[in-house]
Design a protein around this motif. Structure first.
Motif, PDB file in Angstrom:
ATOM      1  N   PHE A 112     -22.048  34.613   5.555  1.00 19.85           N
ATOM      2  CA  PHE A 112     -23.292  33.838   5.619  1.00 19.85           C
ATOM      3  C   PHE A 112     -24.511  34.751   5.729  1.00 19.85           C
ATOM      4  CE2 PHE A 112     -22.984  34.805  10.052  1.00 19.85           C
ATOM      5  CZ  PHE A 112     -24.276  34.753  10.532  1.00 19.85           C
ATOM      6  N   ALA A 113     -24.290  36.007   6.162  1.00 21.54           N
ATOM      7  CA  ALA A 113     -25.415  36.925   6.335  1.00 21.54           C
ATOM      8  C   ALA A 113     -25.951  37.446   5.009  1.00 21.54           C
ATOM      9  CB  ALA A 113     -25.000  38.104   7.219  1.00 21.54           C
ATOM     10  N   TRP A 114     -25.161  37.317   3.937  1.00 23.02           N
ATOM     11  CA  TRP A 114     -25.627  37.790   2.639  1.00 23.02           C
ATOM     12  C   TRP A 114     -26.680  36.835   2.087  1.00 23.02           C
ATOM     13  CZ3 TRP A 114     -24.372  42.489   1.041  1.00 23.02           C
ATOM     14  CH2 TRP A 114     -23.232  43.085   1.591  1.00 23.02           C
ATOM     15  N   PRO A 115     -27.682  37.368   1.365  1.00 26.28           N
ATOM     16  CA  PRO A 115     -28.725  36.483   0.814  1.00 26.28           C
ATOM     17  C   PRO A 115     -28.162  35.580  -0.278  1.00 26.28           C
ATOM     18  CG  PRO A 115     -29.003  38.719  -0.012  1.00 26.28           C
ATOM     19  CD  PRO A 115     -27.936  38.784   1.033  1.00 26.28           C
ATOM     20  N   THR A 116     -28.750  34.434  -0.390  1.00 24.24           N
ATOM     21  CA  THR A 116     -28.346  33.480  -1.422  1.00 24.24           C
ATOM     22  C   THR A 116     -28.943  33.892  -2.766  1.00 24.24           C
ATOM     23  OG1 THR A 116     -30.270  32.090  -0.971  1.00 24.24           O
ATOM     24  CG2 THR A 116     -28.263  31.655   0.305  1.00 24.24           C
ATOM     25  N   PRO A 117     -28.427  33.368  -3.869  1.00 21.34           N
ATOM     26  CA  PRO A 117     -29.020  33.701  -5.185  1.00 21.34           C
ATOM     27  C   PRO A 117     -30.510  33.400  -5.251  1.00 21.34           C
ATOM     28  CG  PRO A 117     -26.898  32.637  -5.473  1.00 21.34           C
ATOM     29  CD  PRO A 117     -27.215  32.551  -4.011  1.00 21.34           C
ATOM     30  N   LYS A 118     -30.929  32.339  -4.603  1.00 22.64           N
ATOM     31  CA  LYS A 118     -32.355  32.014  -4.595  1.00 22.64           C
ATOM     32  C   LYS A 118     -33.157  33.077  -3.861  1.00 22.64           C
ATOM     33  CE  LYS A 118     -35.581  28.323  -3.360  1.00 22.64           C
ATOM     34  NZ  LYS A 118     -35.722  26.976  -2.734  1.00 22.64           N
ATOM     35  N   GLU A 119     -32.639  33.514  -2.716  1.00 20.73           N
ATOM     36  CA  GLU A 119     -33.331  34.566  -1.967  1.00 20.73           C
ATOM     37  C   GLU A 119     -33.356  35.880  -2.737  1.00 20.73           C
ATOM     38  OE1 GLU A 119     -32.246  33.004   2.566  1.00 20.73           O
ATOM     39  OE2 GLU A 119     -31.140  34.665   1.648  1.00 20.73           O
ATOM     40  N   VAL A 120     -32.276  36.164  -3.464  1.00 24.43           N
ATOM     41  CA  VAL A 120     -32.246  37.379  -4.288  1.00 24.43           C
ATOM     42  C   VAL A 120     -33.321  37.322  -5.363  1.00 24.43           C
ATOM     43  CG1 VAL A 120     -30.868  38.707  -5.924  1.00 24.43           C
ATOM     44  CG2 VAL A 120     -29.817  37.853  -3.834  1.00 24.43           C
ATOM     45  N   LYS A 121     -33.480  36.178  -6.010  1.00 25.03           N
ATOM     46  CA  LYS A 121     -34.519  36.031  -7.034  1.00 25.03           C
ATOM     47  C   LYS A 121     -35.910  36.188  -6.432  1.00 25.03           C
ATOM     48  CE  LYS A 121     -31.905  33.057 -10.196  1.00 25.03           C
ATOM     49  NZ  LYS A 121     -31.855  31.734 -10.867  1.00 25.03           N
ATOM     50  N   ILE A 122     -36.093  35.632  -5.240  1.00 25.52           N
ATOM     51  CA  ILE A 122     -37.407  35.749  -4.586  1.00 25.52           C
ATOM     52  C   ILE A 122     -37.715  37.216  -4.267  1.00 25.52           C
ATOM     53  CG2 ILE A 122     -38.688  35.187  -2.489  1.00 25.52           C
ATOM     54  CD1 ILE A 122     -37.252  32.485  -2.472  1.00 25.52           C
ATOM     55  N   MET A 123     -36.713  37.939  -3.760  1.00 29.21           N
ATOM     56  CA  MET A 123     -36.926  39.356  -3.447  1.00 29.21           C
ATOM     57  C   MET A 123     -37.176  40.173  -4.711  1.00 29.21           C
ATOM     58  SD  MET A 123     -34.357  40.208  -0.260  1.00 29.21           S
ATOM     59  CE  MET A 123     -32.882  39.533  -1.024  1.00 29.21           C
ATOM     60  N   GLN A 124     -36.472  39.849  -5.786  1.00 28.02           N
ATOM     61  CA  GLN A 124     -36.698  40.556  -7.046  1.00 28.02           C
ATOM     62  C   GLN A 124     -38.102  40.294  -7.579  1.00 28.02           C
ATOM     63  OE1 GLN A 124     -33.504  39.235  -9.560  1.00 28.02           O
ATOM     64  NE2 GLN A 124     -32.014  40.702  -8.717  1.00 28.02           N
ATOM     65  N   GLU A 125     -38.551  39.056  -7.478  1.00 26.89           N
ATOM     66  CA  GLU A 125     -39.900  38.728  -7.926  1.00 26.89           C
ATOM     67  C   GLU A 125     -40.946  39.436  -7.072  1.00 26.89           C
ATOM     68  OE1 GLU A 125     -42.822  36.948 -10.284  1.00 26.89           O
ATOM     69  OE2 GLU A 125     -40.650  37.192 -10.552  1.00 26.89           O
ATOM     70  N   TYR A 126     -40.678  39.517  -5.774  1.00 28.27           N
ATOM     71  CA  TYR A 126     -41.612  40.221  -4.882  1.00 28.27           C
ATOM     72  C   TYR A 126     -41.692  41.706  -5.248  1.00 28.27           C
ATOM     73  CZ  TYR A 126     -43.351  42.540  -0.702  1.00 28.27           C
ATOM     74  OH  TYR A 126     -44.055  43.339   0.159  1.00 28.27           O
ATOM     75  N   GLU A 127     -40.543  42.327  -5.486  1.00 31.33           N
ATOM     76  CA  GLU A 127     -40.543  43.743  -5.863  1.00 31.33           C
ATOM     77  C   GLU A 127     -41.230  43.956  -7.208  1.00 31.33           C
ATOM     78  OE1 GLU A 127     -36.604  45.211  -5.768  1.00 31.33           O
ATOM     79  OE2 GLU A 127     -36.418  45.131  -3.576  1.00 31.33           O
TER      80      GLU A 127
END
Length: 260
Positions: A112-127
């Motif tokens: 559960f500690a791993w980021p979800t696909p949505k969170e991964v996309k948000i982090m990629q967009e932020y970077e």
């Protein structure tokens, strides 16, 4: 030792001293010659498995009088066995408990500690927005900034070094100017002296533009140059003679020394 452990030890020691004092006073009030029947005591202590009894026993064992949350924290355990507040069910809180107490601090699987696909996309967009350049490009710009800064520091050091020599350069310039003025003044006085000698030679005031004056002036200048040359040659000869005499004296001194 942590502050919480120290507080717990202090509280336990106080309770032990208090109980010891109470027991001592109680025993002191009994008669010294009172007989104690040890046969009346049970050979085996009686324990009860009832929840109420066990809960009461646990409370009695807790000499620190700390609430369960603080006691669990003191014993390096999760503060709550079951969620109490609303944020205890959030992923952020569960991640915190997992990182601090390990799997004992969280009953959820570690995935559960791993980021979800949505969170991964948000982090990629932020970077992508925050850091549009690649790592190599950013490194290259950083090196260019360092080089520009080094060149700027070098230029500032050179300017500071030159400024520190301003006084020296000013003194040297003033010395050269003074020397030039002295030479010009000496040349002027020398020329005036020659003109005066020429006028005395003719016995009357003659114009400097007269051919006779120019001829006599050239002759005087040649004589002056010849005298200077002879004086220079004489000084050189005198210096050479003194050197030869000094060498001869050294040779004579060496020859007169006794051979050991």
């Amino acid at each position: 030792m942590s502050l919480r452990r120290w507080m717990c030890d202090v509280i336990v020691q106080r309770n032990v001293r208090f109980q010891g004092a109470v027991v001592g006073r109680f025993l002191a009030t009994q008669a010294k010659d009172e007989a104690i029947d040890i046969t009346a005591a049970d050979e085996q202590p009686i324990y009860s498995n009832e929840p109420q009894y066990q809960e009461e026993l646990t409370k009695k064992r807790n000499k620190s009088r700390l609430n369960p949350k603080d006691r669990n924290i003191l014993m390096d355990k999760p503060p709550y066995e079951q969620p109490i507040e609303w944020y205890h069910n959030t992923v952020r809180y569960k991640k915190r408990m997992l990182g601090r107490y390990g799997f004992e601090g969280n009953k959820e699987p570690a995935g559960f500690a791993w980021p979800t696909p949505k969170e991964v996309k948000i982090m990629q967009e932020y970077e992508r927005v925050a850091f549009p350049e690649s790592l190599q490009e950013r490194w290259k710009k950083l090196e260019e900034k360092k080089q520009i800064k080094a060149e700027k520091v070098k230029a500032e050091d050179e300017i500071a070094e030159k400024l520190s020599k301003v006084d020296q350069w000013t003194a040297e310039l003033n010395a050269r100017v003074a020397k030039k003025k002295a030479e010009m003044e000496a040349a002027r006085l020398h020329k005036e002296r020659l003109v005066e000698e020429i006028r005395k030679h003719f016995g009357f005031r003659i114009s400097p533009h007269d051919e006779r004056f120019k001829t006599m002036l050239q002759q005087k200048e040649k004589e002056e140059k010849k005298k200077k040359k002879e004086a220079k040659k004489k000084a050189k000869d005198e210096k050479l003679k003194s050197m030869i005499q000094k060498m001869n004296q050294e040779q004579e001194t060496d020859s007169t020394k006794p051979v050991e």
